[in-house]
Design a protein around this motif. Structure first.
Motif, PDB file in Angstrom:
ATOM      1  N   PRO A 103       0.770  -1.149  -0.014  1.00 41.31           N
ATOM      2  CA  PRO A 103       0.162   0.057   0.230  1.00 41.31           C
ATOM      3  C   PRO A 103       0.843   1.198   0.112  1.00 41.31           C
ATOM      4  O   PRO A 103       0.441   2.160  -0.572  1.00 41.31           O
ATOM      5  CB  PRO A 103      -0.916  -0.101   1.195  1.00 41.31           C
ATOM      6  N   PHE A 104       2.068   1.219   0.712  1.00 42.95           N
ATOM      7  CA  PHE A 104       3.066   2.295   0.626  1.00 42.95           C
ATOM      8  C   PHE A 104       3.249   2.848  -0.718  1.00 42.95           C
ATOM      9  O   PHE A 104       3.318   3.845  -1.173  1.00 42.95           O
ATOM     10  CB  PHE A 104       3.923   2.139   1.450  1.00 42.95           C
ATOM     11  N   LEU A 105       4.055   1.840  -1.405  1.00 43.52           N
ATOM     12  CA  LEU A 105       4.437   1.803  -2.732  1.00 43.52           C
ATOM     13  C   LEU A 105       3.234   2.450  -3.758  1.00 43.52           C
ATOM     14  O   LEU A 105       3.346   3.562  -4.564  1.00 43.52           O
ATOM     15  CB  LEU A 105       5.073   0.470  -3.330  1.00 43.52           C
ATOM     16  N   LEU A 106       2.275   1.668  -3.547  1.00 46.86           N
ATOM     17  CA  LEU A 106       0.958   2.094  -4.358  1.00 46.86           C
ATOM     18  C   LEU A 106       0.353   3.534  -4.169  1.00 46.86           C
ATOM     19  O   LEU A 106       0.210   4.515  -5.088  1.00 46.86           O
ATOM     20  CB  LEU A 106      -0.256   1.215  -4.323  1.00 46.86           C
ATOM     21  N   GLY A 107       0.539   3.872  -2.938  1.00 51.15           N
ATOM     22  CA  GLY A 107       0.228   5.308  -2.481  1.00 51.15           C
ATOM     23  C   GLY A 107       1.182   6.059  -3.239  1.00 51.15           C
ATOM     24  O   GLY A 107       0.596   7.531  -3.672  1.00 51.15           O
TER      25      GLY A 107
END
Length: 233
Positions: free
Chosen positions: A203-207
């Motif tokens: 989720p961090f990378l996608l964000g």
């Protein structure tokens, strides 16, 4: 409030590997191809590593369970290996190192003497001088040649026997095997890594790839409700 102290330095390599796994996933790769943020794989990796506290906090419960089992597990003793015990009836001899030296020195000296005797003997024969002395020198040269060959063969056999004994001793005294890891500890470690990966890193990378408007990951939230962090760490 979570801080980086929740993940000791011993676990930092684990987190770096999780970041690499997330960057290699098809989900992140596809988002990276579609993103117009200008970020590449290395930039995403750097951002994730800097945001380790917020990302790993999403799996705080799993990490506490893993840490509790790891603390309770007995530490493996680190003892320096002891020299092999001396076998009874085989005292150490002070001159044990003389045999290898003789095995090299005697053949070399014998070969040198043989070459010298033969050279002088055949030289005297060729010049027709001191026929008797020439014959004695030639016989001495051949004798020295035989001594050189015999001592060289004995030295070679001694080396082969010594090597065979060393191999037998090594096979009879193998190194102790490392103890098997605790299955419960291994499962807790895997559960923590999976939670960090699904609820934190991906989720961090996608964000980051979707833009800076998304929220930071929520600690211990479900996998689908953990958007990426806002701003740079």
């Amino acid at each position: 409030m979570h801080d980086r102290d929740h993940v000791p330095a011993a676990d930092d390599p684990d987190f770096a590997r999780l970041v690499d796994r997330a960057l290699d996933s098809e989900e992140v790769k596809d988002a990276l191809r579609r993103s117009d943020t200008g970020l590449d794989t290395e930039a995403l990796r750097t951002l994730a590593l800097r945001a380790g506290a917020a990302v790993t906090a999403t799996a705080d419960a799993e990490y506490r369970g893993y840490l509790r089992l790891r603390t309770a597990a007995p530490a493996a003793p680190t003892v320096a290996p002891e020299p092999p015990p001396q076998q009874p009836g085989t005292p150490v001899r002070a001159g044990a190192g003389v045999l290898p030296a003789l095995g090299v020195l005697v053949p070399a000296l014998a070969a040198t003497a043989a070459a010298l005797f033969l050279l002088l003997g055949f030289g005297l024969r060729a010049l027709g001088l001191s026929r008797r002395l020439a014959d004695e020198l030639v016989r001495a040269g051949f004798t020295a040649t035989g001594v050189a060959a015999a001592t060289a063969l004995c030295g070679l056999l001694w080396l082969l026997v010594t090597a065979a004994r060393n191999r037998s001793a090594a096979a009879a005294d193998p190194l102790p095997e490392a103890p098997d890891p605790d299955p419960a500890l291994a499962r807790a470690h895997e559960a923590w890594q999976q939670a960090v990966l699904e609820r934190g890193v991906i989720p961090f990378l996608l964000g980051r790839l979707d833009g800076p408007h998304r929220e930071a990951p929520r600690p211990d939230g479900p996998a689908g409700s953990c958007p990426g962090p806002t701003g740079r760490p």
